[in-house]
Design a protein around this motif. Structure first.
Motif, PDB file in Angstrom:
ATOM      1  N   ASP A 197      29.130  10.999 -53.601  1.00  0.00           N
ATOM      2  CA  ASP A 197      28.099  10.564 -54.546  1.00  0.00           C
ATOM      3  C   ASP A 197      26.830  10.231 -53.761  1.00  0.00           C
ATOM      4  O   ASP A 197      26.830   9.346 -52.902  1.00  0.00           O
ATOM      5  N   MET A 198      25.734  10.946 -54.061  1.00  0.00           N
ATOM      6  CA  MET A 198      24.491  10.789 -53.308  1.00  0.00           C
ATOM      7  C   MET A 198      23.644   9.609 -53.789  1.00  0.00           C
ATOM      8  O   MET A 198      22.623   9.289 -53.193  1.00  0.00           O
ATOM      9  N   GLU A 199      24.015   8.996 -54.898  1.00  0.00           N
ATOM     10  CA  GLU A 199      23.245   7.900 -55.486  1.00  0.00           C
ATOM     11  C   GLU A 199      21.812   8.313 -55.779  1.00  0.00           C
ATOM     12  O   GLU A 199      20.886   7.497 -55.766  1.00  0.00           O
ATOM     13  N   ASP A 200      21.615   9.600 -56.020  1.00  0.00           N
ATOM     14  CA  ASP A 200      20.312  10.141 -56.395  1.00  0.00           C
ATOM     15  C   ASP A 200      20.569  11.428 -57.171  1.00  0.00           C
ATOM     16  O   ASP A 200      21.500  12.177 -56.850  1.00  0.00           O
ATOM     17  N   GLU A 201      19.779  11.697 -58.186  1.00  0.00           N
ATOM     18  CA  GLU A 201      19.985  12.894 -58.985  1.00  0.00           C
ATOM     19  C   GLU A 201      19.706  14.147 -58.157  1.00  0.00           C
ATOM     20  O   GLU A 201      18.699  14.241 -57.464  1.00  0.00           O
ATOM     21  N   LEU A 202      20.612  15.129 -58.255  1.00  0.00           N
ATOM     22  CA  LEU A 202      20.430  16.431 -57.617  1.00  0.00           C
ATOM     23  C   LEU A 202      19.954  17.399 -58.688  1.00  0.00           C
ATOM     24  O   LEU A 202      20.660  17.659 -59.667  1.00  0.00           O
ATOM     25  N   LEU A 203      18.765  17.983 -58.496  1.00  0.00           N
ATOM     26  CA  LEU A 203      18.091  18.709 -59.569  1.00  0.00           C
ATOM     27  C   LEU A 203      17.982  20.208 -59.338  1.00  0.00           C
ATOM     28  O   LEU A 203      17.763  20.961 -60.295  1.00  0.00           O
ATOM     29  N   SER A 204      18.127  20.664 -58.111  1.00  0.00           N
ATOM     30  CA  SER A 204      17.961  22.086 -57.802  1.00  0.00           C
ATOM     31  C   SER A 204      18.769  22.420 -56.560  1.00  0.00           C
ATOM     32  O   SER A 204      19.141  21.530 -55.786  1.00  0.00           O
ATOM     33  N   GLY A 240      17.358  19.814 -54.107  1.00  0.00           N
ATOM     34  CA  GLY A 240      16.214  18.965 -54.391  1.00  0.00           C
ATOM     35  C   GLY A 240      16.659  17.734 -55.161  1.00  0.00           C
ATOM     36  O   GLY A 240      17.533  17.816 -56.031  1.00  0.00           O
ATOM     37  N   THR A 241      16.075  16.585 -54.866  1.00  0.00           N
ATOM     38  CA  THR A 241      16.518  15.323 -55.454  1.00  0.00           C
ATOM     39  C   THR A 241      15.404  14.662 -56.264  1.00  0.00           C
ATOM     40  O   THR A 241      14.236  15.031 -56.174  1.00  0.00           O
ATOM     41  N   GLN A 242      15.813  13.645 -57.017  1.00  0.00           N
ATOM     42  CA  GLN A 242      14.874  12.902 -57.856  1.00  0.00           C
ATOM     43  C   GLN A 242      13.835  12.168 -57.013  1.00  0.00           C
ATOM     44  O   GLN A 242      12.684  12.002 -57.421  1.00  0.00           O
ATOM     45  N   GLN A 243      14.211  11.727 -55.817  1.00  0.00           N
ATOM     46  CA  GLN A 243      13.302  10.970 -54.970  1.00  0.00           C
ATOM     47  C   GLN A 243      12.386  11.847 -54.112  1.00  0.00           C
ATOM     48  O   GLN A 243      11.609  11.330 -53.319  1.00  0.00           O
ATOM     49  N   GLY A 244      12.488  13.166 -54.249  1.00  0.00           N
ATOM     50  CA  GLY A 244      11.621  14.063 -53.498  1.00  0.00           C
ATOM     51  C   GLY A 244      12.140  14.450 -52.133  1.00  0.00           C
ATOM     52  O   GLY A 244      11.422  15.076 -51.347  1.00  0.00           O
ATOM     53  N   VAL A 245      13.399  14.113 -51.839  1.00  0.00           N
ATOM     54  CA  VAL A 245      14.014  14.475 -50.565  1.00  0.00           C
ATOM     55  C   VAL A 245      14.821  15.755 -50.742  1.00  0.00           C
ATOM     56  O   VAL A 245      15.507  15.933 -51.760  1.00  0.00           O
ATOM     57  N   LEU A 246      14.753  16.660 -49.763  1.00  0.00           N
ATOM     58  CA  LEU A 246      15.636  17.818 -49.737  1.00  0.00           C
ATOM     59  C   LEU A 246      16.890  17.429 -48.976  1.00  0.00           C
ATOM     60  O   LEU A 246      16.830  17.105 -47.789  1.00  0.00           O
ATOM     61  N   ALA A 247      18.035  17.423 -49.667  1.00  0.00           N
ATOM     62  CA  ALA A 247      19.318  17.083 -49.055  1.00  0.00           C
ATOM     63  C   ALA A 247      20.008  18.363 -48.610  1.00  0.00           C
ATOM     64  O   ALA A 247      20.077  19.337 -49.366  1.00  0.00           O
ATOM     65  N   VAL A 248      20.515  18.369 -47.373  1.00  0.00           N
ATOM     66  CA  VAL A 248      21.103  19.576 -46.787  1.00  0.00           C
ATOM     67  C   VAL A 248      22.568  19.333 -46.438  1.00  0.00           C
ATOM     68  O   VAL A 248      22.889  18.377 -45.728  1.00  0.00           O
ATOM     69  N   ARG A 250      18.440  15.537 -43.995  1.00  0.00           N
ATOM     70  CA  ARG A 250      17.573  15.231 -45.132  1.00  0.00           C
ATOM     71  C   ARG A 250      16.129  15.482 -44.727  1.00  0.00           C
ATOM     72  O   ARG A 250      15.722  15.199 -43.598  1.00  0.00           O
ATOM     73  N   PHE A 251      15.349  16.043 -45.649  1.00  0.00           N
ATOM     74  CA  PHE A 251      13.970  16.417 -45.382  1.00  0.00           C
ATOM     75  C   PHE A 251      13.076  15.746 -46.435  1.00  0.00           C
ATOM     76  O   PHE A 251      12.881  16.254 -47.524  1.00  0.00           O
ATOM     77  N   PRO A 252      12.533  14.552 -46.116  1.00  0.00           N
ATOM     78  CA  PRO A 252      11.592  13.902 -47.043  1.00  0.00           C
ATOM     79  C   PRO A 252      10.234  14.587 -46.979  1.00  0.00           C
ATOM     80  O   PRO A 252       9.958  15.369 -46.071  1.00  0.00           O
ATOM     81  N   GLY A 253       9.377  14.283 -47.942  1.00  0.00           N
ATOM     82  CA  GLY A 253       8.033  14.842 -47.893  1.00  0.00           C
ATOM     83  C   GLY A 253       7.421  15.114 -49.247  1.00  0.00           C
ATOM     84  O   GLY A 253       6.201  15.003 -49.408  1.00  0.00           O
ATOM     85  N   HIS A 254       8.241  15.493 -50.229  1.00  0.00           N
ATOM     86  CA  HIS A 254       7.700  15.699 -51.570  1.00  0.00           C
ATOM     87  C   HIS A 254       7.412  14.333 -52.207  1.00  0.00           C
ATOM     88  O   HIS A 254       8.276  13.459 -52.199  1.00  0.00           O
ATOM     89  N   PRO A 255       6.239  14.142 -52.771  1.00  0.00           N
ATOM     90  CA  PRO A 255       5.891  12.830 -53.337  1.00  0.00           C
ATOM     91  C   PRO A 255       6.648  12.495 -54.611  1.00  0.00           C
ATOM     92  O   PRO A 255       6.768  11.327 -54.970  1.00  0.00           O
ATOM     93  N   GLN A 256       7.175  13.540 -55.295  1.00  0.00           N
ATOM     94  CA  GLN A 256       7.950  13.318 -56.509  1.00  0.00           C
ATOM     95  C   GLN A 256       9.175  14.225 -56.493  1.00  0.00           C
ATOM     96  O   GLN A 256       9.438  14.916 -55.509  1.00  0.00           O
ATOM     97  N   GLN A 298      14.980  23.579 -41.237  1.00  0.00           N
ATOM     98  CA  GLN A 298      15.580  23.499 -39.899  1.00  0.00           C
ATOM     99  C   GLN A 298      15.049  24.559 -38.935  1.00  0.00           C
ATOM    100  O   GLN A 298      15.659  25.622 -38.796  1.00  0.00           O
ATOM    101  N   PRO A 299      13.969  24.291 -38.241  1.00  0.00           N
ATOM    102  CA  PRO A 299      13.262  23.006 -38.216  1.00  0.00           C
ATOM    103  C   PRO A 299      12.459  22.795 -39.491  1.00  0.00           C
ATOM    104  O   PRO A 299      11.834  23.720 -40.011  1.00  0.00           O
ATOM    105  N   ASP A 300      12.469  21.551 -40.003  1.00  0.00           N
ATOM    106  CA  ASP A 300      11.846  21.221 -41.274  1.00  0.00           C
ATOM    107  C   ASP A 300      10.327  21.184 -41.137  1.00  0.00           C
ATOM    108  O   ASP A 300       9.785  20.537 -40.243  1.00  0.00           O
TER     109      ASP A 300
END
Length: 222
Positions: free
Chosen positions: A10-17, A30-38, A50-56, A84-86
Motif C-alpha cells: 500500500d503506497m498511501e497515495d493514489e496511483l493514477l497512471s 504517476g501519483t496524486q502527490q506528483g511523484v513518479l513511483a518506480v 521515486r522521482f518527484p518534480g511534478h507540482p500536481q 533513470q537517470p531521472d
C-alpha cells in the motif's frame, strides 16, 4: 473473477497512471502527490525508486521509448520525462491549467492527442522527439509556413469533444500499453551498461537542446 497474480504494498497515495519501461524491467506509476513511483519487475513490494518534480498529480503517462515518457498532470502541462537517470527534458505544451486525463500517439507517432477538463482534444506536433528530426528542415519550412511545429501546437487540431465527427475517424490511434509476454525478467535494479547510458543521455540531451531553441517560452518559469 481472475485471481490477482501480484500485488504491491500500500503506497498511501493514489496511483493514477502507469507505463512499463526499460524493456519491461521497470514499472512507472504517476501519483496524486506528483511523484513518479518506480517498481522493478518481479519485486512488487515497496518501490525501488521515486522521482518527484511534478507540482500536481500525474494523471496520464505515455511511453515514448524505453527510457522516456510523456506525462500529463493536473496543472495542465504536458512534459517529456527521462527515467533513470531521472530528468525533466522539456515541456510539449499545456491545457491552460486544466488537468490532462489521457494521452495517445497517432499511427505515425508524429502527433500526440491529449484530452482535458477543458472539453477539448488537442493534437501536439511531436516530430521533435524523433531521432531523425532535422531542425534545418523546419527552418526551410518556415519560409512557406509562418510557424514552426511546436509554435503551431497551441492551435493544431483543437476541437471541442461534443462536436466529434465520424469524418475524423481516419486518424488511427496507437495503443501504447502492449508490452507482450515478459518472462524470466531480471529482478535487479541495475540500469543499462555504461555505453547504453551514454547513448541514452546523448539522445535526450539532443531533445533538450531542441526544446531550448524551439520552445524557450515554456522554460521561463523553470
Amino acid at each position: 473473477k481472475e485471481p490477482i497474480l501480484r500485488r504491491s504494498d500500500d503506497m498511501e497515495d493514489e496511483l493514477l497512471s502507469i507505463a512499463v519501461m526499460k524493456n519491461g524491467r521497470k514499472v512507472v506509476c504517476g501519483t496524486q502527490q506528483g511523484v513518479l513511483a518506480v517498481w522493478s519487475w518481479g519485486t512488487w513490494g515497496d518501490i525501488s525508486d521515486r522521482f518527484p518534480g511534478h507540482p500536481q498529480s500525474v494523471d496520464a503517462l505515455l511511453k515514448v521509448d524505453e527510457d522516456t515518457l510523456l506525462s500529463g498532470s493536473s496543472d495542465g502541462v504536458l512534459r517529456l520525462v527521462q527515467i533513470q537517470p531521472d530528468k525533466l527534458v522539456g515541456v510539449i505544451g499545456d491545457h491552460d491549467g486544466f488537468p490532462i486525463e489521457k494521452l495517445q500517439f497517432n499511427s505515425t507517432r508524429t502527433h500526440v492527442g491529449s484530452v482535458s477538463h477543458d472539453n477539448l482534444v488537442r493534437l501536439w506536433d511531436v516530430r521533435i522527439l524523433q531521432d531523425d528530426y532535422d531542425m534545418e528542415d523546419d527552418k526551410g519550412e518556415e519560409e512557406t509556413k509562418s510557424k514552426t511545429p511546436l509554435e503551431t501546437n497551441a492551435a493544431l487540431g483543437v476541437a471541442k469533444a461534443p462536436r466529434a465527427s465520424a469524418n475524423d475517424s481516419d486518424d488511427e490511434w496507437e495503443d501504447m500499453e502492449d508490452e507482450g509476454e515478459l518472462d524470466d525478467m531480471d529482478d535487479s535494479d541495475s540500469d543499462e551498461d555504461s555505453d547504453d547510458e551514454s547513448a541514452k543521455a546523448t539522445v535526450n540531451d539532443k531533445r533538450a537542446d531542441r526544446f531550448k531553441s524551439d520552445n524557450e517560452k515554456f522554460f521561463e518559469d523553470l
